[in-house]
Enzyme design. Structure first.
Site, PDB file in Angstrom:
ATOM      1  N   THR A   1       0.831  -1.198   0.000  1.00 57.73           N
ATOM      2  CA  THR A   1       0.000   0.000   0.000  1.00 57.73           C
ATOM      3  C   THR A   1       0.869   1.254   0.000  1.00 57.73           C
ATOM      4  O   THR A   1       2.051   1.227   0.363  1.00 57.73           O
ATOM      5  CB  THR A   1      -0.906   0.065   1.237  1.00 57.73           C
ATOM      6  OG1 THR A   1      -0.115   0.401   2.391  1.00 57.73           O
ATOM      7  CG2 THR A   1      -1.640  -1.239   1.459  1.00 57.73           C
ATOM      8  N   ASP A   2       0.269   2.355  -0.392  1.00 58.78           N
ATOM      9  CA  ASP A   2       0.937   3.635  -0.230  1.00 58.78           C
ATOM     10  C   ASP A   2       1.069   3.928   1.266  1.00 58.78           C
ATOM     11  O   ASP A   2       0.457   3.269   2.101  1.00 58.78           O
ATOM     12  CB  ASP A   2       0.157   4.737  -0.958  1.00 58.78           C
ATOM     13  CG  ASP A   2       1.073   5.811  -1.534  1.00 58.78           C
ATOM     14  OD1 ASP A   2       2.141   6.061  -0.946  1.00 58.78           O
ATOM     15  OD2 ASP A   2       0.720   6.396  -2.570  1.00 58.78           O
TER      16      ASP A   2
END
Length: 581
Positions: A300-301
């Site tokens: 994920t970011d």
């Protein structure tokens, strides 16, 4: 020797052996890709006041079992190598000795944004990705990525948090400088070359893993605002071109990219669930995994789970659409969506509790840990690639031939929008602004006022709006037009003295008046003063073509559709414009 420590055994066997020996806590630690800082002398950070990072290096490696880290800051090559070896030694002393995987944001250009990239520092200096796109040469992109690979390997970086292959379709969006522009087909060609330059034909001990971002394409941000921040969380597709933004990612998958990062954005008005892409099962599991066949790591970011402080200012988690959920519920939703790892987080205890409570099956954690361990083995981190040579790092990073390649790429990327008196001959009297006068003196006589000059050289940056939040101030957003009284001052100079204007295009500047009044106009995407003046004086050949159009007005920008490339009415310069000298 345990089977996982035996380099003669197959990777799959080593992975299963190691996985079988891991406690739940050790598995949970693998699911976090956190950030580290280092001391200037190359020693690990063992004390922290919490203003930048909440934990010390020993707390993360020894205490929380993390083995994936993103290094912040710009440092010397030898020091980075020494630091890398020190944290590998720290990891080797843990119960199972799982090695560290070290990652980095881009480090080979001129932008310095703690949330996205660092300036080149000791590394060879190249134009931003936009500048590589302006040249339109896959071989150049391959040479760039291969140079990055060699320099990264020497200091221990094994994962590149790039390339960024979003399409630059919303002119105000702050992250365009890291993209290959607005054309999906060109971006697909260039990302193939980029991934092959970093990874080779297949991932191995001499590879740097490519974490491609931001799936499924982060360009169509509403009003061009950045989804690091709540007011920029919405991603929209009024032109119906959602599939166009997927095309570069298909090319990246076909090239074998090993990792993928979903974006922060929350899709609005589509058949996707209106939650951030990192939580979006239809996007990760349905589209990326099942439809597109991606089998690599999904990270994920940064900062989707926990609220945090950056520069002493509070920042909420980028949990768009799931703000109401607890940290544990957010983590469970991301795992259910298909994410393997949480970027910028360090809370393995949350995963442990989810498994022990029965909310998440341990077999689901195992599936992600298996992918993460497999890559460590393939990259040689358990074997010959665990440590690096500081002397070799000092010799490799910024090596003369690498620097020369970057300098040549800067010159090639410059885009001549209007030529006027170019190339300049003889040794004119030069008045310069935002140009080093010592550098300019090699090309002409530098004078103190425009009235004395035969030619003025003015370097400008694309305008942006100042934002009160310090972290957000790094993300240049808002208006692209030169404000008053700056525009009046610029035009007064252009009307006083024939002026070569060079505008750094990190976003598409609105500059119709400047284009009309400048004697010559050049766009750059990260280039030294020497590169600019070499082109202006005919010592180097510019090859750049605009990687996006330059709008005529902010009204045209506001009326354009964020998901549609080059959609502003009557642009001053269209996509692909560029003159030869």
């Amino acid at each position: 020797m345990h089977p996982y420590q035996d380099p003669t055994r197959p990777v799959a066997e080593r992975v299963e052996d190691l996985l079988s020996r891991m406690t739940l806590e050790e598995k949970a630690g693998q699911l976090f890709h956190s950030m580290l800082m280092m001391n200037p002398d190359g020693t690990p950070v063992t004390e922290t006041d919490g203003s930048m990072l909440p934990f010390t290096t020993p707390e993360l490696i020894e205490g929380r079992g993390l083995t994936h880290f993103n290094l912040l800051g710009t440092h010397g090559a030898r020091e980075m190598a020494l630091w890398h070896n020190a944290i590998q030694e720290m990891a080797a002393a843990t119960r199972l000795g799982i090695p560290v995987s070290l990652s980095t944001d881009p480090r080979h250009a001129f932008t310095d944004n703690i949330g996205a990239s660092f300036n080149s520092g000791a590394f060879s200096a190249w134009p931003e990705a936009l500048g590589l796109a302006a040249v339109r040469d896959p071989e150049l992109v391959f040479r760039f990525a291969d140079t990055v690979r060699r320099e990264y390997l020497s200091v221990g970086f094994r994962t590149a948090l790039h390339p960024q292959i979003d399409l630059a379709t919303e002119p105000r969006w702050s992250r365009q400088s890291g993209t290959f522009g607005s054309d999906a087909a060109l971006t697909g060609e260039l990302v193939r070359a980029y991934v092959l330059g970093l990874q080779g034909e297949e991932l191995g001990p001499d590879s740097v893993a490519a974490m491609v971002k931001h799936f499924p394409g982060g360009g169509p941000q509403k009003d061009g605002e950045d989804p690091h921040f709540a007011h920029g969380k919405e991603q929209v597709y009024p032109g119906g071109l959602r599939d166009l933004h997927l095309e570069p990612f298909k090319a990246a998958i076909a090239a074998g990219c090993s990792q993928m990062m979903p974006y922060y954005g929350q899709p609005v008005g589509t058949d996707w669930e209106e939650v951030g892409f990192g939580f979006n099962r239809g996007v990760i599991q349905g589209l990326l995994r099942e439809e597109l066949g991606f089998t690599g790591i999904v990270c994920t970011d940064w900062g989707l789970l926990n609220d945090s402080e950056i520069f002493g200012e509070p920042h909420g988690a980028r949990a768009w659409g799931v703000e109401h959920l607890s940290v544990a519920e957010r983590a469970a939703k991301a795992l259910d969506a298909g994410a393997d790892q949480f970027g910028g987080e360090e809370c393995p205890e949350v995963i442990v509790e989810l498994v022990r409570s029965g909310r998440v099956a341990e077999s689901r954690v195992d599936a992600s840990v298996r992918r993460l361990l497999h890559e460590k083995f393939v990259l040689g981190l358990f074997d010959e690639r665990r440590y690096v040579d500081p002397d070799e790092a000092a010799e490799t990073v910024g090596r003369a031939d690498f620097a020369a390649l970057g300098a040549a790429a800067q010159r090639r990327s410059l885009t001549v929008l209007t030529a006027g008196p170019l190339p300049v001959g003889n040794r004119p009297k030069l008045y310069v602004e935002n140009v080093d006068p010592v550098t300019a003196a090699a090309y002409g006589e530098v004078v103190a006022t425009p009235a004395e000059a035969d030619l003025a050289v003015l370097r400008l940056r694309t305008p942006y709006e100042e934002r009160p939040n310090k972290f957000e101030s790094f993300f240049h957003s808002g208006s692209l037009a030169f404000p008053e009284p700056e525009l009046t001052r610029i035009l007064a100079l252009l009307d006083t003295t024939p002026t070569l204007v060079c505008v750094n295009l990190e976003r598409p500047a609105v500059l119709p008046e400047i284009a009309e009044h400048a004697a010559a106009l050049i766009a750059d995407y990260g280039a030294s003063d020497e590169a600019l003046l070499d082109v202006a004086f005919g010592r180097a050949k510019p090859e750049g073509r605009l990687p996006f159009e330059l709008p005529r007005s902010m009204a045209a920008v506001e009326a354009s559709r964020p998901d549609v490339p080059n959609d502003t009415a009557d642009p001053v310069f269209p996509y692909g414009h560029g003159l030869e000298l």
